[in-house]
Enzyme design. Structure first.
Site, PDB file in Angstrom:
ATOM      1  N   ASP A 119       0.819  -1.306  -0.049  1.00  0.00           N
ATOM      2  CA  ASP A 119      -0.021  -0.063   0.003  1.00  0.00           C
ATOM      3  C   ASP A 119       0.868   1.333   0.012  1.00  0.00           C
ATOM      4  O   ASP A 119       0.582   2.176  -0.675  1.00  0.00           O
ATOM      5  CB  ASP A 119      -0.871  -0.198   1.093  1.00  0.00           C
ATOM      6  CG  ASP A 119      -0.399  -0.251   2.393  1.00  0.00           C
ATOM      7  OD1 ASP A 119       0.779  -0.452   2.606  1.00  0.00           O
ATOM      8  OD2 ASP A 119      -1.073  -0.150   3.491  1.00  0.00           O
ATOM      9  N   ASP A 122       7.131   4.013   3.111  1.00  0.00           N
ATOM     10  CA  ASP A 122       7.279   5.136   3.954  1.00  0.00           C
ATOM     11  C   ASP A 122       8.939   5.173   4.331  1.00  0.00           C
ATOM     12  O   ASP A 122       9.748   5.788   3.387  1.00  0.00           O
ATOM     13  CB  ASP A 122       6.390   4.964   5.361  1.00  0.00           C
ATOM     14  CG  ASP A 122       6.693   6.455   6.265  1.00  0.00           C
ATOM     15  OD1 ASP A 122       7.498   7.203   6.321  1.00  0.00           O
ATOM     16  OD2 ASP A 122       5.947   6.370   7.338  1.00  0.00           O
ATOM     17  N   LYS A 150       6.519   7.654  -0.024  1.00  0.00           N
ATOM     18  CA  LYS A 150       6.791   8.861   0.559  1.00  0.00           C
ATOM     19  C   LYS A 150       8.333   9.123   0.261  1.00  0.00           C
ATOM     20  O   LYS A 150       9.183   8.914   1.186  1.00  0.00           O
ATOM     21  CB  LYS A 150       6.602   8.890   1.820  1.00  0.00           C
ATOM     22  CG  LYS A 150       4.998   8.940   2.484  1.00  0.00           C
ATOM     23  CD  LYS A 150       4.924   8.968   3.942  1.00  0.00           C
ATOM     24  CE  LYS A 150       3.507   8.589   4.432  1.00  0.00           C
ATOM     25  NZ  LYS A 150       3.380   8.509   5.947  1.00  0.00           N
ATOM     26  N   ARG A 184      -9.863   1.775   7.234  1.00  0.00           N
ATOM     27  CA  ARG A 184      -9.336   0.967   6.117  1.00  0.00           C
ATOM     28  C   ARG A 184     -10.616   0.877   5.002  1.00  0.00           C
ATOM     29  O   ARG A 184     -10.238   0.853   3.783  1.00  0.00           O
ATOM     30  CB  ARG A 184      -8.882  -0.402   6.345  1.00  0.00           C
ATOM     31  CG  ARG A 184      -7.860  -0.743   7.301  1.00  0.00           C
ATOM     32  CD  ARG A 184      -7.371  -2.280   7.272  1.00  0.00           C
ATOM     33  NE  ARG A 184      -6.782  -2.380   8.532  1.00  0.00           N
ATOM     34  CZ  ARG A 184      -5.236  -2.355   8.553  1.00  0.00           C
ATOM     35  NH1 ARG A 184      -4.666  -1.633   7.315  1.00  0.00           N
ATOM     36  NH2 ARG A 184      -4.630  -2.738   9.466  1.00  0.00           N
TER      37      ARG A 184
HETATM   38  P1  IMP Z   1       7.923   1.558   6.202  1.00  0.00           P
HETATM   39  O1  IMP Z   1       8.755   0.580   6.552  1.00  0.00           O
HETATM   40  O2  IMP Z   1       8.186   2.871   7.142  1.00  0.00           O
HETATM   41  O3  IMP Z   1       8.080   1.931   5.002  1.00  0.00           O
HETATM   42  O4  IMP Z   1       6.293   1.612   6.375  1.00  0.00           O
HETATM   43  C1  IMP Z   1       5.637   0.705   5.730  1.00  0.00           C
HETATM   44  C2  IMP Z   1       4.184   0.285   6.398  1.00  0.00           C
HETATM   45  O5  IMP Z   1       3.845   1.457   7.381  1.00  0.00           O
HETATM   46  C3  IMP Z   1       3.304   0.412   5.442  1.00  0.00           C
HETATM   47  O6  IMP Z   1       3.120  -1.081   4.966  1.00  0.00           O
HETATM   48  C4  IMP Z   1       2.010   0.839   6.358  1.00  0.00           C
HETATM   49  O7  IMP Z   1       1.289  -0.233   6.901  1.00  0.00           O
HETATM   50  C5  IMP Z   1       2.705   1.582   7.387  1.00  0.00           C
HETATM   51  N1  IMP Z   1       2.697   3.095   7.076  1.00  0.00           N
HETATM   52  C6  IMP Z   1       3.340   3.925   6.491  1.00  0.00           C
HETATM   53  N2  IMP Z   1       3.059   5.213   6.285  1.00  0.00           N
HETATM   54  C7  IMP Z   1       1.695   5.067   6.661  1.00  0.00           C
HETATM   55  C8  IMP Z   1       0.690   6.088   6.565  1.00  0.00           C
HETATM   56  O8  IMP Z   1       0.797   7.171   6.310  1.00  0.00           O
HETATM   57  N3  IMP Z   1      -0.478   5.674   6.875  1.00  0.00           N
HETATM   58  C9  IMP Z   1      -0.794   4.465   7.258  1.00  0.00           C
HETATM   59  N4  IMP Z   1      -0.019   3.548   7.365  1.00  0.00           N
HETATM   60  C10 IMP Z   1       1.475   3.779   6.970  1.00  0.00           C
END
Ligand code: IMP
Length: 195
Positions: A119, A122, A150, A184
């Site tokens: 989805d 980040d 992002k 969701r």
């Molecule tokens: P990362 O490991 O920081 O890239 O985060 C990945 C996971 O964090 C994603 O699969 C989402 O489940 C959750 N996540 C990251 N950013 C958001 C956001 O803005 N809203 C909701 N869930 C997020």
């Protein structure tokens, strides 16, 4: 198809629709039509790129379930599906920095063309972990499709093959993305209203 829709430098255009979860207000950012037309474009591109093979989509639970369902319907060549689940943010709005695998894939991935469906990317920690984990199965190829990215928050070395929208580093909900497991079910994507 454009490689991505880059919204990082665009002013965050919000309409009047708002939702409130756990005391925080969110404003509508990407409406369902905008999301669906971009998902259709991604599906077309993936169909063309995988025309000669039968890829297996590995959808990342829970957040990617809705995007995966729409993306799979937009792919018009044979494809399969499996699921993986990693630890989540819980009720927080920032990453804990730790990733664990809660559910592994069931399918045999050796020699397969694997497409991870996520989805949002980040920090990129989850995706980096997952690519490493799935690479251990020796797939023929391993690519990533993410609806949202992002870029200013992500470690620079991470390769993302299909990106729906590049967005600013703000917390978003809806269309599968949650805030403490809620939101969701929204068809649109909303962004945290920091005012
Ligand atoms: P990362 O490991 O920081 O890239 O985060 C990945 C996971 O964090 C994603 O699969 C989402 O489940 C959750 N996540 C990251 N950013 C958001 C956001 O803005 N809203 C909701 N869930 C997020």
């Amino acid at each position: 198809m454009p490689a991505t829709r880059d919204l990082t430098d665009a002013p965050v255009e919000l309409d009047d629709a708002t939702v409130t979860y756990r005391g925080d207000r969110f404003r509508r950012y990407l409406d369902a039509d905008t999301i669906q037309s971009r998902v259709a474009e991604m599906g077309q591109q993936i169909s063309a790129d995988y025309a000669d093979t039968t890829p297996i989509l590995v959808s990342v639970l829970n957040g990617a379930f809705m995007f995966t369902a729409d993306l799979m319907r937009a792919i018009n060549t044979d494809c399969e599906i499996d699921f993986i689940k990693l630890s989540s943010y819980g009720a927080a709005k920032v990453s804990s920095g730790e990733v664990h695998e809660l559910k592994s894939v069931d399918a045999e991935l050796e020699g397969r063309d694997v497409l991870i469906v996520e989805d949002i990317v980040d920090t990129g920690l989850s995706m980096d972990f997952m690519k490493g984990r799935l690479q251990e199965y020796n797939p023929a190829s391993l690519r990533v499709a993410t609806l949202l990215h992002k870029p200013t928050a992500t470690e620079p070395d991470l390769t993302l093959d299909y990106v729906g929208f590049q967005i600013p580093d703000l917390f978003v909900i809806g269309y599968g993305l949650d805030y403490g497991q809620l939101a969701r079910n929204l068809a649109d994507i909303y962004i945290l209203d920091e005012d």
